[in-house]
Every structure is written in structure tokens, then in C-alpha cells.
Design a protein around this motif. Structure first.
Motif, PDB file in Angstrom:
ATOM      1  N   LYS A 190       2.203  37.865 -49.829  1.00 13.19           N
ATOM      2  CA  LYS A 190       0.894  37.745 -50.479  1.00 13.19           C
ATOM      3  C   LYS A 190       1.074  36.917 -51.744  1.00 13.19           C
ATOM      4  O   LYS A 190       1.929  37.227 -52.569  1.00 13.19           O
ATOM      5  CB  LYS A 190       0.392  39.138 -50.867  1.00 13.19           C
ATOM      6  CG  LYS A 190      -0.710  39.661 -49.961  1.00 13.19           C
ATOM      7  CD  LYS A 190      -1.124  41.063 -50.392  1.00 13.19           C
ATOM      8  CE  LYS A 190      -2.465  41.061 -51.090  1.00 13.19           C
ATOM      9  NZ  LYS A 190      -3.620  41.015 -50.253  1.00 13.19           N
TER      10      LYS A 190
ATOM     11  N   PRO B 205      -4.124  32.618 -51.438  1.00  6.30           N
ATOM     12  CA  PRO B 205      -4.197  33.381 -50.180  1.00  6.30           C
ATOM     13  C   PRO B 205      -4.619  32.553 -48.971  1.00  6.30           C
ATOM     14  O   PRO B 205      -4.256  32.898 -47.839  1.00  6.30           O
ATOM     15  CB  PRO B 205      -5.245  34.465 -50.479  1.00  6.30           C
ATOM     16  CG  PRO B 205      -6.036  33.950 -51.636  1.00  6.30           C
ATOM     17  CD  PRO B 205      -5.080  33.124 -52.444  1.00  6.30           C
TER      18      PRO B 205
ATOM     19  N   ASN C 110      -5.832  44.981 -42.337  1.00  4.82           N
ATOM     20  CA  ASN C 110      -5.599  43.715 -43.048  1.00  4.82           C
ATOM     21  C   ASN C 110      -6.181  42.543 -42.249  1.00  4.82           C
ATOM     22  O   ASN C 110      -6.830  42.743 -41.212  1.00  4.82           O
ATOM     23  CB  ASN C 110      -4.105  43.525 -43.318  1.00  4.82           C
ATOM     24  CG  ASN C 110      -3.287  43.518 -42.035  1.00  4.82           C
ATOM     25  OD1 ASN C 110      -3.799  43.232 -40.959  1.00  4.82           O
ATOM     26  ND2 ASN C 110      -2.009  43.835 -42.149  1.00  4.82           N
TER      27      ASN C 110
ATOM     28  N   ASP D  81      -1.644  31.618 -47.036  1.00  6.61           N
ATOM     29  CA  ASP D  81      -0.728  32.670 -46.581  1.00  6.61           C
ATOM     30  C   ASP D  81      -0.820  32.766 -45.067  1.00  6.61           C
ATOM     31  O   ASP D  81      -1.630  33.511 -44.516  1.00  6.61           O
ATOM     32  CB  ASP D  81      -1.098  34.025 -47.209  1.00  6.61           C
ATOM     33  CG  ASP D  81      -0.825  34.056 -48.708  1.00  6.61           C
ATOM     34  OD1 ASP D  81      -0.134  33.152 -49.206  1.00  6.61           O
ATOM     35  OD2 ASP D  81      -1.304  34.992 -49.369  1.00  6.61           O
TER      36      ASP D  81
END
Ligand SMILES: *Cc1c(COP(=O)(O)O)cnc(C)c1O
Length: 477
Positions: A305, A309, A189, A312
Motif C-alpha cells: 500500500k 494507490p 479489499n 498499486d
């Protein structure tokens, strides 16, 4: 002009060195020792490019020939010569920051940073190549690639999480042309990619390499300072339209992640611009809302999420600069950052919280409310917002007072077609390009040329590597 570290444990440097170094050796962020005197009223009479040059000359006086650098950065690259137009929508004003080459607000800063970096390099007599390393959750990567493309003496490596960016964002990066650009997906990620980049910096510390490593993210003062311009531009536009008179205060609502954009607004205020409240708008990752209301910054929570984004984020790096600006106390800042690192939270003294609350308001907006506002603003005013901008709008609705309100718009709605189509009741089936086309057919809002062109471009950077191979990738280019 001396730049000092917010943590006070590194020697002072000049502004050219601060741009070259990015982060201070003690882990702190560089700030000017004092905010310089500035003729803000004269600045309001200038063009966007001239405004930018005057602000950058004041803050980065050791970088010569700023007029030329600004001209090289911006001429012919944005949709409009005023770079960042402000448009009235209902009772609010929307400051459109997404009219640049990649349709993201990061274009304003990342068009300028390569100019500042190469000028600083020349000023310091550095001959080696500079290699920029960036981990991206989507927007920064493409804006940096376009900014640094074919800049002599610089190369750039961008890492993005495999499967972790939108189809459009991926297409933007993997089709990038240029002889000095490298893009690679990393298995994992965004945190894995970001940690990988940090590990490369650590592994290369003190080693003799054929290049100097640097970073394009907003810890660098050379990326932050170019963002001050658009607060002046917007104020000047409101003056020209007689929405305000000279000296009237204006509030700004800023969709916030790393706290860079809103901090630039605070620096505009410190340079003299009559700014009222700066409103920090978050999404469901509301760590900053909690901090600005209680004085406790606590990152010990899951990262959610969301449909926005780019916001985030749990650790907003540039908040450290605000803590320094409002306390003037580097020992205090160093202690708070140590607490954050070791315990996952910190609490600021009541006097500092009061000083922050005198300048900033805060709120957050979850995905459902953002979607509601995208739909409502489109139905009521025919104006199409992306989900980040919608968070700014929603929080502005709750915080509005006497002053005119400017909502900063940080991305084109076409970068987030699925969320925007859902909000206005459109069909979201098919590919990302089908959705962009459907959104255009429904609303008549033109698709930015750079995004429309992606479909036809060949993919040039299709590699995917495990995070353990990132160092090898960087050394092998
Ligand atoms: C980066 C980004 C933000 C957040 O800006 P910060 O300076 O990190 O606070 C908001 N919206 C979009 C679309 C972005 O790309």
C-alpha cells in the motif's frame, strides 16, 4: 478494420464489436490487425477535439460520426478547451491530464467511452440496455459514474472496498447524481471487489438477462484509444512554444499501473509521432521495472500500500498488448499469459526483451522519494504535484537524456491532500476538507470546483454489502 485477439484464438471482429465486447472470448485483448496509415503532421495542426476525432476515426473506423461523438464527450466538460495543457516546470514539461470533471486522468478516456459504446450499440442494432460493472480502488469509479450518468440505454454499478478509498474518493462516489447510477461499498479489499465483479461476469455467461454486461476498465480498446490524443496535444504545444522543431524526439515519463496510459503513448509513436523513450514509472510495487530490465514478469510478491494507490497493482493487463505488438506472435502471447496464470510468472525471449528495451525505459520511486520530490519541486518551482506525478518526475530525473522530457501528471494534488501537505511541511490534522483548505491557504493553488463542492452534497449511495451479495445487487437494480 479487423480487430484480432492478442491470444489468437477468437474470430476477428470489426472495431464497433471490439468496443462492445471489451475482452475477447479467448481472454485476450483486442488489437487492430495492422496499425493504419496516419497523417500525423496534419494532426498536429488541429485542436484537441479535432485531434481526438482524427485518431479515433483511424483506429475505430466502424463507428460513424466521430466528430459529433467527440464534441458530445468533451465540450464544456474540462477546465480548458485544449483539454490537457502542457506547462513548463524547471527543466521538464508537465502534461496535466487532471483538468477534467473528476480531477483524474481517467476523465479523458471515460468521457469518451460512453459515446463510443452507445454508437457501437446502435451500429450493431442492439436494443437491450448495457449494464457497466466496475470495481474501483478510487479514481476509475467516479470518472465512470460521471461519464455514464444519464446516458440513454446504459446503466452502471460501481463497487468500492469499504474503508479502502480516500475520504474524498468516497465522497465523490456516494454523492453521485443520475437516474442510471448505482454505487455500493463491499466488505473486503479491492481484490475482493474485483474478484466479485469477475465472478458476476462468469455467473452471467450464457444466461438470458434483461441487459448486456460490459466493463469500463482499460482492457476495452474504446477506453485506450482516446488516450492517444494527449501525446499529440503535448507535442503540438511544445512545437507552438518553439521548445522543439517538427521531427524532434520527445521523451515521456508515465506514472504507470495497468500500462494503459503508456501504451497509448506507444500507439501515438506507431501512428508517426516522434516519440523518443517512453519511461515506465512505478511506485514501490515495481514489478514492471523488474520486467523491463530482466524480461521476467513475476507477480509472486506482496502488494504494497503506497501513497500512490492508483499504481498499486501487480498484474498490468495492457502489457499483453505490447507483447503482441512487438512480437506479432499470438501463440507466444497466449503461452506467456498461461504461464502467468498458472505459475505466477513468465519470461520473454531475449529478442522480444531487446525490442521492448529499444522503446521503453523504466524505474521506480518509493513513498519517501516521492514525498521528497513533491517538496523539492514545490520549493524550487512553486509547482504542486500529487504523489503519482511525483513518481513520474523522480524516475524522469534518473532517465533524462538529450530529448525534452514530458512528465505526465495523472491526478490533482487535492485528491491526495494528506501526502502533499506532509511533503511541503503542512499540518495534516482535521478532516479531508480541512486539509484541502489548508493546502489551498498555504500554496494559493485553487481547489478544483468539483472537489470543493463535495462537502455540501447529500450522500445518496450509503449501502455496504458482503461480497457474496454483489450479484444480487446487480440483478436487483
Ligand atoms: C489509473 C491511474 C494511473 C495508472 O494508469 P494506467 O493506465 O493504469 O497505467 C496513474 N495515476 C493515476 C492518478 C491513476 O488514476
Amino acid at each position: 478494420m479487423d480487430y484480432i485477439s492478442t491470444r489468437g484464438l477468437s474470430p476477428a471482429v470489426d472495431s464497433a464489436q471490439a468496443v462492445l465486447s471489451g475482452l475477447a472470448p479467448d481472454g485476450g485483448l483486442y488489437m487492430p490487425e495492422a496499425i493504419p496509415a496516419f497523417d500525423w503532421q496534419r494532426c498536429l495542426t488541429l485542436s484537441a477535439q479535432q485531434m481526438s476525432a482524427e485518431i479515433l476515426k483511424a483506429l475505430l473506423p466502424d463507428i460513424p460520426d466521430m466528430d459529433t461523438l467527440v464534441k458530445n464527450a468533451y465540450t464544456g466538460k474540462f477546465e480548458t478547451e485544449d483539454l490537457t495543457p502542457t506547462v513548463p516546470v524547471g527543466d521538464f514539461q508537465v502534461l496535466e491530464l487532471f483538468r477534467g470533471p473528476t480531477s483524474a486522468f481517467k476523465d479523458v478516456a471515460l468521457s469518451m467511452l460512453p459515446q463510443l459504446l452507445t454508437a457501437a450499440k446502435k451500429e450493431k442494432g442492439i436494443a437491450e440496455e448495457i449494464r457497466i460493472l466496475t470495481a474501483t480502488s478510487g479514481d476509475t469509479g467516479k470518472a465512470a459514474l460521471v461519464g455514464f450518468r444519464d446516458v440513454p440505454g446504459v446503466s452502471i454499478c460501481v463497487f468500492y472496498p469499504y474503508g479502502g478509498v480516500s475520504q474524498v474518493q468516497r465522497a465523490q462516489m456516494v454523492t453521485q447524481e443520475g437516474s442510471n447510477v448505482h454505487v455500493c461499498a463491499v466488505e473486503g479489499n479491492f481484490d475482493d471487489a474485483q474478484t466479485g465483479v469477475k465472478n458476476i461476469f462468469a455467473a452471467c455467461q450464457g444466461k438470458r438477462l434483461p441487459f448486456l454486461l460490459s466493463s469500463a476498465n482499460s482492457i476495452n480498446i474504446g477506453r485506450l484509444a482516446p488516450q492517444i490524443m494527449y501525446y499529440f496535444r503535448s507535442y503540438a504545444d511544445l512545437l507552438a512554444r518553439k521548445t522543439i522543431a517538427l521531427g524532434d524526439k520527445v521523451d515521456f515519463s508515465v506514472p504507470t499501473g495497468n500500462f494503459g496510459d503508456i501504451l497509448a503513448g506507444y500507439l501515438a509513436k506507431r501512428l508517426g509521432l516522434p516519440v523518443g523513450k517512453l519511461i515506465c514509472a512505478s511506485n514501490a510495487n515495481n514489478v514492471l521495472t523488474d520486467f523491463l530490465t530482466t524480461g521476467v514478469y513475476d507477480r509472486r510478491r506482496p502488494l504494497l500500500k503506497t501513497t500512490s494507490p492508483s499504481m498499486d497493482i501487480l498484474v498490468s493487463s495492457n502489457l499483453e498488448r505490447l507483447l503482441y505488438l512487438l512480437s506479432g506472435d499470438t501463440a507466444l502471447v497466449a503461452g506467456l499469459m498461461k504461464d502467468l496464470n498458472e505459475q505466477g510468472f513468465y519470461k520473454v525471449p531475449d529478442s522480444l526483451l531487446a525490442a521492448i528495451q529499444a522503446e521503453f525505459a523504466a524505474g521506480y520511486c518509493d513513498d519517501a522519494r516521492a514525498e521528497n520530490y513533491i517538496g523539492k519541486v514545490y520549493r524550487d518551482h512553486g509547482y504542486l504535484m500529487d504523489p503519482h506525478t511525483a513518481c513520474g518526475w523522480a524516475v524522469a530525473e534518473r532517465q533524462k537524456g538529450e530529448n525534452p522530457m514530458v512528465v505526465l501528471s495523472t491526478a490533482s494534488p487535492y485528491k491526495f491532500s494528506t501526502a502533499v501537505l506532509t511533503a511541503i511541511g503542512g499540518d495534516t490534522s482535521g478532516s479531508e476538507y480541512d486539509r484541502m483548505e489548508r493546502l489551498r491557504a498555504l500554496t494559493g493553488v485553487p481547489i478544483p470546483a468539483n472537489l470543493a463542492a463535495l462537502r455540501e452534497k447529500p450522500e445518496r449511495h450509503t449501502g455496504v454489502i458482503p461480497k457474496e451479495k454483489m450479484l444480487e445487487f446487480v440483478l436487483g437494480r
